[in-house]
Write an enzyme that holds these catalytic residues in place. Structure first.
Site: not given
Ligand code: TYM
Length: 331
Positions: A111, A194, A197
């Site tokens: 970031k 990856k 979005k």
């Molecule tokens: P976020 O919102 O970016 O993504 C949500 C979930 O989707 C998975 N993901 C992917 N997995 C495989 N390939 C991809 N291209 C891909 N893009 C996204 C992410 O690994 C995630 O599991 N910090 C987290 C949200 C969060 C969270 C938590 C998760 C907040 N608190 C507590 C687990 C437990 C996040 O930004 O994910």
């Protein structure tokens, strides 16, 4: 029975990466374990959404959770900001989270590079908020994609540190989970490693996409001029298309295109057509349910209310106990 916690940030519509990396495992786990799945709306404030966008995005994710088969009677489905206990645990954990270790976190460093004009404290302490989400319910398993691995490592660090500091065995050490398999990283259509979005909307297939829009995006996917030697190593962008094919198509389809690639007779147009068709078949049942649910505000309200009640009950218990442990006692 184990306790499972996971969440997704509301930033728009969910894409195939979110589904394959995390959400489809939520659906499988809800039948076997004590599950909490939430919408991480506190987290999304790091990007400063307007109130209208934030609310709309939370609704999108709630609808998509349900459309994918999450059952509010089996799992606790809630909106993070409906459970302010999360914020109290975040504050407490931040007292023992060191700036140095937070600054070294890969997602923070990314970031700093990509959005130098908005390096807020929420971004720096993103891993502490995530740890609070997880240990608030004393989770042991966290279904997530590969990109969250480091955050889980930090969660274990914060949980252990709390236990050590107060000489208790209170918080378990949660692990990232994918049913005994490697954590998944679903690649993008633009050659990126990856699907994301925030990097490029056109690299994503969304669960709410129509067959037509899937076809348009897949046909525009990055490739190259094609192999010239038998059994050539695939360039990243082409490897990505094969990885996506493996995720949504039948094994014999993948083998077919692999053989064509290896003898240099592949036509990428055919590969893309097949991939688009299989992706459309894959998301169609979900898309249909999204449309049905999106207009049912009364049901969504009931789901969110039930989830908030159940999540707060669990969270309040943890907060009560850690307040005692810390020494916040009434006179
Ligand atoms: P976020 O919102 O970016 O993504 C949500 C979930 O989707 C998975 N993901 C992917 N997995 C495989 N390939 C991809 N291209 C891909 N893009 C996204 C992410 O690994 C995630 O599991 N910090 C987290 C949200 C969060 C969270 C938590 C998760 C907040 N608190 C507590 C687990 C437990 C996040 O930004 O994910």
């Amino acid at each position: 029975m184990e306790t499972v916690v996971s969440g997704i940030r509301p930033t728009g519509n969910l894409h195939l990466g979110n589904y394959l990396g995390a959400l489809r495992n939520f659906v499988k786990m809800q039948n076997q374990q004590r599950c909490f799945f939430f919408i991480a709306d506190y987290h999304s404030l790091t990007t400063h959404p307007t109130p209208k966008d934030l609310h709309g995005n939370v609704k999108n994710v709630l609808v998509e959770y349900l459309a994918c088969g999450l059952d509010p009677e089996k799992a606790t489905l809630y909106i993070q900001s409906d459970v302010p206990e999360t914020a109290e645990l975040y504050l407490i954990l931040n007292m023992n989270a060191y700036v140095g270790e937070l600054e070294r976190c890969t997602s923070f460093k990314d970031k700093v590079r990509t959005q130098p004009n908005n390096i807020n404290a929420g971004l720096l302490t993103y891993p502490t908020l995530m740890a609070a989400d997880i240990i608030l319910h004393k989770a042991t398993k966290v279904p997530v994609g590969k990109d969250q691995e480091q955050h889980l490592e930090m969660t274990r660090t914060f949980a252990k540190r709390f236990n050590r500091m107060y000489n208790v065995e209170y918080f378990p050490e949660p692990v990232a989970y994918n049913f005994g398999e490697e954590l998944l990283k679903v690649p993008g259509l633009d050659g990126s490693l990856k699907m994301s979005k925030s990097d490029n909307e056109n690299s994503c297939i969304f669960l709410a996409d129509t067959a037509e829009s899937i076809r348009k995006k897949v046909m525009k996917a990055v490739t190259d001029a094609g192999p010239t030697q038998p059994n050539e190593t695939k360039p990243q962008a082409v490897e990505n298309l094969f990885s996506l094919l493996k995720l949504v198509s039948k094994p014999n389809v993948v083998q077919h295109f692999d053989a064509l690639y290896n003898d240099c007779t592949i036509r990428y147009g055919d590969l893309k057509k097949q991939l688009a068709e299989d992706m459309a078949i894959f998301v169609a049942p979900i898309t249909e349910k999204i449309h049905d649910l999106a207009s049912n505000d009364e049901y969504l309200h009931r789901v969110a209310k039930l989830g908030a009640e159940k999540a707060r009950e669990s969270a309040a218990q943890t907060i009560k106990e850690i307040r005692e442990i810390i020494g916040f006692k009434s006179f």
